[in-house]
Scaffold this active site. Structure first.
Site, PDB file in Angstrom:
ATOM      1  CB  ILE A  85      88.351  88.490 -14.580  1.00  0.00           C
ATOM      2  CG1 ILE A  85      88.934  86.627 -15.129  1.00  0.00           C
ATOM      3  CG2 ILE A  85      89.489  89.027 -15.922  1.00  0.00           C
ATOM      4  CD1 ILE A  85      87.882  87.078 -17.151  1.00  0.00           C
ATOM      5  CG  ASP A  88      83.083  85.837  -7.056  1.00  0.00           C
ATOM      6  OD1 ASP A  88      84.196  85.592  -7.816  1.00  0.00           O
ATOM      7  OD2 ASP A  88      83.622  86.548  -6.806  1.00  0.00           O
ATOM      8  N   GLY A 143      82.433  80.756  -3.252  1.00  0.00           N
ATOM      9  CA  GLY A 143      82.463  81.452  -4.304  1.00  0.00           C
ATOM     10  C   GLY A 143      83.296  81.528  -5.720  1.00  0.00           C
ATOM     11  CE1 TYR A 147      90.014  86.629  -8.904  1.00  0.00           C
ATOM     12  CE2 TYR A 147      90.766  86.393  -6.726  1.00  0.00           C
ATOM     13  CZ  TYR A 147      90.884  87.231  -7.226  1.00  0.00           C
ATOM     14  OH  TYR A 147      91.263  88.559  -7.454  1.00  0.00           O
ATOM     15  CE1 TYR A 179      86.480  90.070  -0.805  1.00  0.00           C
ATOM     16  CE2 TYR A 179      88.276  88.898   0.575  1.00  0.00           C
ATOM     17  CZ  TYR A 179      87.449  89.238  -0.528  1.00  0.00           C
ATOM     18  OH  TYR A 179      86.407  88.179  -0.629  1.00  0.00           O
ATOM     19  CB  ILE A 180      92.558  96.521  -3.414  1.00  0.00           C
ATOM     20  CG1 ILE A 180      92.867  95.477  -2.004  1.00  0.00           C
ATOM     21  CG2 ILE A 180      92.983  97.832  -3.349  1.00  0.00           C
ATOM     22  CD1 ILE A 180      93.693  96.138  -1.383  1.00  0.00           C
TER      23      ILE A 180
HETATM   24  N1  CAA Z   1      81.109  85.637   3.161  1.00  0.00           N
HETATM   25  C1  CAA Z   1      80.593  85.167   4.033  1.00  0.00           C
HETATM   26  N2  CAA Z   1      79.362  85.137   3.530  1.00  0.00           N
HETATM   27  C2  CAA Z   1      78.891  84.604   2.237  1.00  0.00           C
HETATM   28  C3  CAA Z   1      80.176  84.809   1.345  1.00  0.00           C
HETATM   29  C4  CAA Z   1      81.973  85.817   1.687  1.00  0.00           C
HETATM   30  N3  CAA Z   1      82.537  85.967   0.935  1.00  0.00           N
HETATM   31  N4  CAA Z   1      79.616  84.926  -0.066  1.00  0.00           N
HETATM   32  C5  CAA Z   1      78.351  84.098  -0.209  1.00  0.00           C
HETATM   33  N5  CAA Z   1      78.128  83.961   1.283  1.00  0.00           N
HETATM   34  C6  CAA Z   1      76.933  84.064   2.100  1.00  0.00           C
HETATM   35  C7  CAA Z   1      76.304  84.792   2.087  1.00  0.00           C
HETATM   36  O1  CAA Z   1      75.849  85.809   2.576  1.00  0.00           O
HETATM   37  C8  CAA Z   1      74.556  83.983   1.589  1.00  0.00           C
HETATM   38  O2  CAA Z   1      73.712  84.125   3.243  1.00  0.00           O
HETATM   39  P1  CAA Z   1      72.895  84.319   3.708  1.00  0.00           P
HETATM   40  O3  CAA Z   1      72.092  83.294   3.114  1.00  0.00           O
HETATM   41  O4  CAA Z   1      73.168  84.469   5.164  1.00  0.00           O
HETATM   42  O5  CAA Z   1      71.907  85.149   2.723  1.00  0.00           O
HETATM   43  C9  CAA Z   1      75.112  82.842   1.357  1.00  0.00           C
HETATM   44  O6  CAA Z   1      76.394  82.643   1.397  1.00  0.00           O
HETATM   45  C10 CAA Z   1      74.970  82.382  -0.430  1.00  0.00           C
HETATM   46  O7  CAA Z   1      75.184  83.494  -0.487  1.00  0.00           O
HETATM   47  P2  CAA Z   1      74.226  84.248  -2.179  1.00  0.00           P
HETATM   48  O8  CAA Z   1      72.654  84.736  -1.729  1.00  0.00           O
HETATM   49  O9  CAA Z   1      74.875  85.695  -2.543  1.00  0.00           O
HETATM   50  O10 CAA Z   1      74.465  83.399  -3.326  1.00  0.00           O
HETATM   51  P3  CAA Z   1      74.291  83.300  -4.586  1.00  0.00           P
HETATM   52  O11 CAA Z   1      74.508  82.065  -5.364  1.00  0.00           O
HETATM   53  O12 CAA Z   1      73.560  84.421  -4.981  1.00  0.00           O
HETATM   54  O13 CAA Z   1      75.865  83.947  -5.117  1.00  0.00           O
HETATM   55  C11 CAA Z   1      78.324  83.973  -4.738  1.00  0.00           C
HETATM   56  C12 CAA Z   1      76.849  83.420  -4.284  1.00  0.00           C
HETATM   57  C13 CAA Z   1      78.725  84.638  -6.153  1.00  0.00           C
HETATM   58  C14 CAA Z   1      79.638  83.425  -4.155  1.00  0.00           C
HETATM   59  C15 CAA Z   1      77.860  85.504  -3.645  1.00  0.00           C
HETATM   60  O14 CAA Z   1      77.733  85.116  -3.074  1.00  0.00           O
HETATM   61  C16 CAA Z   1      79.654  86.480  -3.659  1.00  0.00           C
HETATM   62  O15 CAA Z   1      79.571  87.180  -4.923  1.00  0.00           O
HETATM   63  N6  CAA Z   1      80.230  86.283  -2.689  1.00  0.00           N
HETATM   64  C17 CAA Z   1      81.454  87.266  -2.072  1.00  0.00           C
HETATM   65  C18 CAA Z   1      82.357  86.353  -2.953  1.00  0.00           C
HETATM   66  C19 CAA Z   1      83.781  87.205  -3.136  1.00  0.00           C
HETATM   67  O16 CAA Z   1      84.163  87.692  -1.806  1.00  0.00           O
HETATM   68  N7  CAA Z   1      84.403  87.375  -4.437  1.00  0.00           N
HETATM   69  C20 CAA Z   1      85.464  87.810  -3.997  1.00  0.00           C
HETATM   70  C21 CAA Z   1      85.184  89.045  -5.065  1.00  0.00           C
HETATM   71  S1  CAA Z   1      85.933  90.658  -4.545  1.00  0.00           S
HETATM   72  C22 CAA Z   1      88.265  89.241  -4.942  1.00  0.00           C
HETATM   73  O17 CAA Z   1      88.073  88.631  -5.583  1.00  0.00           O
HETATM   74  C23 CAA Z   1      89.361  90.339  -5.098  1.00  0.00           C
HETATM   75  C24 CAA Z   1      90.406  89.815  -4.039  1.00  0.00           C
HETATM   76  O18 CAA Z   1      90.874  89.343  -4.623  1.00  0.00           O
HETATM   77  C25 CAA Z   1      90.159  89.977  -2.780  1.00  0.00           C
END
Ligand code: CAA
Length: 240
Positions: A85, A88, A143, A147, A179-180
């Site tokens: 899960i 983030d 974030g 994880y 990323y899938i």
């Molecule tokens: N890459 C580049 N920039 C990112 C980023 C990322 N992975 N995550 C956040 N940012 C940037 C945002 O674009 C934003 O930039 P700006 O201020 O220029 O707009 C800044 O960081 C702040 O982000 P948020 O406004 O989204 O802040 P938040 O507190 O609302 O949310 C967060 C933070 C929950 C980390 C959200 O940004 C998010 O979900 N990020 C993606 C995290 C991620 O990649 N998770 C992977 C999930 S899939 C997975 O885990 C499967 C796997 O094994 C690959």
């Protein structure tokens, strides 16, 4: 010979693709799941694969689950630790619950399930354990302190266990997907996901089937020499 394989979190996303690939290759597959009864029922209706509902983060629940699977299908010879899960959040916003949920579902589960099958594998001089880590356990990710920690922890676990069982016909390996195209990845905000996809050299998300291919390769009887290894499948996004 039709070996018994268990895929945790095996009814959705990458896990479903792994369950299906093993099933098509002739394995007797048990797909475990925790919450989503509807998805599990649809998965069985579509594939004919049997599902078992239990919480992989809980050792006693795993004990019961493994006992049921073995009674239904026979001794577990292949274990795919896939259940995972995300919760983030930037660390400065992360709650202890976010941390614990991810550590218990993603990492405690690997101990729980591996612990419960490894004795039988040692006794029978055969076993395959494949654990699904992540690019983010290797490279880090905004974030994902929780994880990334759990996903990196799996790698140390795998190397240590691979050494313990190397002389017993058991291999233990990691697949680290990038990323899938799954619900988990689609849950990332589109503007953030676009930034991530832009950095993938092959310029697209991966497919769950592209992970399943590598898992199948590692689960095979013929894979007796690759062990303690991490196989990245990430479109060139991170070359470790
Ligand atoms: N890459 C580049 N920039 C990112 C980023 C990322 N992975 N995550 C956040 N940012 C940037 C945002 O674009 C934003 O930039 P700006 O201020 O220029 O707009 C800044 O960081 C702040 O982000 P948020 O406004 O989204 O802040 P938040 O507190 O609302 O949310 C967060 C933070 C929950 C980390 C959200 O940004 C998010 O979900 N990020 C993606 C995290 C991620 O990649 N998770 C992977 C999930 S899939 C997975 O885990 C499967 C796997 O094994 C690959």
């Amino acid at each position: 010979m039709s070996r018994v394989a268990v895929v945790t979190g095996g009814t959705r996303g990458i896990g479903a693709a792994i369950s299906e690939a093993l099933h098509k290759a002739g394995y007797k597959v048990a797909a475990t799941y925790h919450g989503n009864d509807k998805a599990a029922a649809e998965f069985t209706a579509k594939t004919g694969i049997e599902t078992f509902k239990f919480d992989v983060s809980n050792y006693e629940a795993c004990q019961e689950g493994v006992t049921k699977i073995q009674a239904a299908l026979g001794p577990i010879e292949v274990l795919i630790n896939n259940a995972g899960i995300t919760r983030d959040a930037f660390l400065h916003k992360m709650t202890p619950q976010h941390w614990r949920d991810v550590m218990s579902t993603n990492l405690d589960s690997v101990f729980n399930m591996s612990r419960l099958v490894v004795e039988g594998m040692r006794e029978r001089n055969f076993g395959r354990i494949v654990t699904i880590s992540s690019i983010n356990g290797l490279a880090g990710q905004i974030g994902q302190t929780n994880y990334a920690t759990a996903k990196a922890g799996m790698i140390g676990f795998t190397k240590a266990l691979a050494l313990e069982v190397a002389s017993k016909g058991v291999t233990v390996n990691i697949v680290a997907p990038g990323y899938i195209d799954t619900e988990m990845v689609r849950a990332v905000a589109p503007e953030v996901l676009d930034k991530i996809v832009a950095k993938i050299p092959v310029k697209r998300l991966g497919k769950a089937e592209e992970i399943a291919r590598v898992v199948l390769f590692l689960a095979a009887d013929e894979n007796a020499f690759a062990t303690g290894a991490t196989f990245s499948v990430n479109g060139g996004q991170y070359m470790a």
